[in-house]
Scaffold this active site. Structure first.
Site, mmCIF file in Angstrom:
data_model
loop_
_atom_site.group_PDB
_atom_site.id
_atom_site.type_symbol
_atom_site.label_atom_id
_atom_site.label_comp_id
_atom_site.label_asym_id
_atom_site.label_seq_id
_atom_site.Cartn_x
_atom_site.Cartn_y
_atom_site.Cartn_z
ATOM 1 C CG ASP A 207 -2.015 -1.048 1.120
ATOM 2 O OD1 ASP A 207 -2.148 -1.643 0.031
ATOM 3 O OD2 ASP A 207 -2.735 -1.250 2.108
ATOM 4 C CG ASP A 209 -1.633 3.977 3.364
ATOM 5 O OD1 ASP A 209 -1.195 2.825 3.157
ATOM 6 O OD2 ASP A 209 -2.821 4.208 3.627
ATOM 7 C CD1 TRP A 269 -10.277 -0.317 2.724
ATOM 8 C CD2 TRP A 269 -11.794 -1.519 3.874
ATOM 9 N NE1 TRP A 269 -9.685 -0.774 3.877
ATOM 10 C CE2 TRP A 269 -10.592 -1.512 4.595
ATOM 11 C CE3 TRP A 269 -12.891 -2.215 4.392
ATOM 12 C CZ2 TRP A 269 -10.437 -2.157 5.814
ATOM 13 C CZ3 TRP A 269 -12.742 -2.879 5.618
ATOM 14 C CH2 TRP A 269 -11.531 -2.835 6.311
ATOM 15 C CD GLU A 272 -8.075 -6.065 -0.554
ATOM 16 O OE1 GLU A 272 -9.247 -5.856 -0.179
ATOM 17 O OE2 GLU A 272 -7.091 -5.591 0.023
ATOM 18 C CG ASP A 273 -6.841 -7.925 3.261
ATOM 19 O OD1 ASP A 273 -8.054 -8.158 3.087
ATOM 20 O OD2 ASP A 273 -6.427 -7.154 4.149
ATOM 21 C CG MET A 299 -1.690 3.821 7.404
ATOM 22 S SD MET A 299 -3.233 2.988 7.756
ATOM 23 C CE MET A 299 -3.120 1.650 6.613
ATOM 24 C CG HIS A 302 -5.419 7.903 4.423
ATOM 25 N ND1 HIS A 302 -6.537 7.265 3.965
ATOM 26 C CD2 HIS A 302 -4.527 6.921 4.710
ATOM 27 C CE1 HIS A 302 -6.330 5.961 3.958
ATOM 28 N NE2 HIS A 302 -5.123 5.712 4.418
ATOM 29 N NE ARG A 304 -13.965 3.881 4.752
ATOM 30 C CZ ARG A 304 -13.248 2.766 4.902
ATOM 31 N NH1 ARG A 304 -12.567 2.277 3.886
ATOM 32 N NH2 ARG A 304 -13.204 2.139 6.053
#
Ligand SMILES: *[C@@H]1O[C@H](CO)[C@@H](O)[C@H](O)[C@H]1NC(C)=O
Length: 356
Positions: A207, A209, A269, A272-273, A299, A302, A304
């Site tokens: 990712d 971030d 969101w 998927e992981d 991280m 931020h 969403r």
């Protein structure tokens, strides 16, 4: 005298009875053991998946106490040690410094990052010049409208990756348009596009971030798929749950191909992981992880993103990974390449991946 004789006479049958009793006990014990072993393997083969899916659902929804991270430093013996004539880089780079300070208060400029990383070639490519890197690593970053984060990522990661003596390239896969985001599909695109450029043997999926706080967390591959972002500040420097495979992970090309890559139909969101974790588990693979200490990472905070709302179908999807994984993956990936830019610090690949 007399009492002794009597005792001896009565001793015989009692010994026999004891023996019989013990034998029976042993038989019962063996039966029990046999049944337990059978049940154990039966349950393990059938029910663990179901239990796991439920487990994930509860853990993602509640604020229950998380178990402490007990990730072992599963430092596997290196897969390849082909003794070539050229001088290989050492197993452990002598350039590593350990814990790093990572902060996001002061914005960084790409200009500074360029000046501080003159060894990096166009497209974000690098390899050590005094030894042959142990692995060729493509770093794939799914992306959309996060330029501020990307700057921090490049600022922190380029120096780290160079100290790790990797032969690497950075591929930022930018989802074109404003359709709902699809992280896993972008990762698949990254695999395909990176392979067009170089003979990569290892893929790190990160990712944009997430920044490691220790350069001993090597961005390379291991004999089992690796989860690298094991103790994120966001989760109180713990693993949120044992099957967690999000954030930063790495896979050898063969490991990636054996699970047919990643799912293409997780829009929005989450999940998927977990689908990727399921694929690996069904293939009998286990997850390798650095220790909680080495695996610390930060991280960038931020809001969403727009067009990346939680996917309401995700729980249903991850309960069907076994049925879908060979139909949905790298074998049926379709997308349109919009542009490919070889920039100073990374390769930016903009793609149209369609919509749900
Ligand atoms: C559960 O939460 C983790 C961590 O935020 C996330 O990566 C994963 O996709 C979530 N899974 C589901 C099914 O929502």
């Amino acid at each position: 005298m007399r009492s002794e004789v009597i005792r001896m006479a009565s001793a015989e049958p009692s010994v026999n009875f004891n023996l019989l009793h013990r034998t029976c006990k042993l038989v019962v014990l063996l039966c029990f053991l046999h049944i337990s072993v059978t049940v154990f393997f039966y349950v393990r083969s059938l029910d663990i998946r179901v239990a796991f899916v439920q487990n994930q659902q509860t853990r993602n929804g509640t604020a229950e106490a998380h178990p402490p991270l007990d990730a072992k430093e599963a430092e596997q013996a290196e897969d390849e040690q082909a003794g070539k004539s050229l001088k290989k880089c050492p197993e452990t780079s002598p350039l590593l410094v350990g814990p790093l300070r990572v902060e996001f208060n002061i914005p960084v400029s790409l200009d500074t990052v360029r000046k501080e990383n003159t060894g990096v070639r166009p497209g974000g490519r690098y390899k050590p010049d005094d030894c042959v890197a142990l692995q060729k690593v493509a770093i794939v970053i799914p992306f959309r409208k996060r330029d501020e984060h990307l700057k921090f990522w490049l600022y922190y990661l380029h120096p780290i990756l160079q100290r790790q003596q990797l032969d690497y390239g950075v591929y930022v896969i930018n989802q074109d348009g404003d359709e709902i985001f699809n992280r896993a599909k972008l990762l698949n695109v990254g695999y395909v596009e990176a392979m067009k450029e170089y003979d990569y043997e290892c893929f790190v999926f990160s990712d944009v971030d997430l920044i490691p706080m220790d350069d001993r967390n090597i961005y390379k591959c291991f004999s089992q798929p690796r989860h690298l972002s094991v103790s994120m500040d966001k989760f109180g420097f713990r693993l949120p749950y044992n099957q967690y495979f999000g954030g930063v992970s790495s896979m050898m090309k063969e490991q990636y191909l054996s699970i047919n890559g990643f799912p293409n139909n997780y829009w929005g969101w989450g999940g998927e992981d977990d689908d990727i974790y399921n694929r690996l588990a069904y293939k009998g693979m286990t997850i390798s992880r650095p220790s909680g200490e080495v695996g610390k990472c930060r991280m960038i905070r931020h809001e969403r993103d727009k067009q990346n709302e939680p996917n309401p179908q995700r729980f249903d999807r991850i309960s069907h990974t076994r049925q879908t994984m060979y139909k949905d993956g790298i074998n049926y990936l379709s997308y349109k390449l919009v542009s490919k830019e070889t920039l100073a610090l990374y390769t930016k690949i903009t793609v149209d991946i369609g919509k749900p």
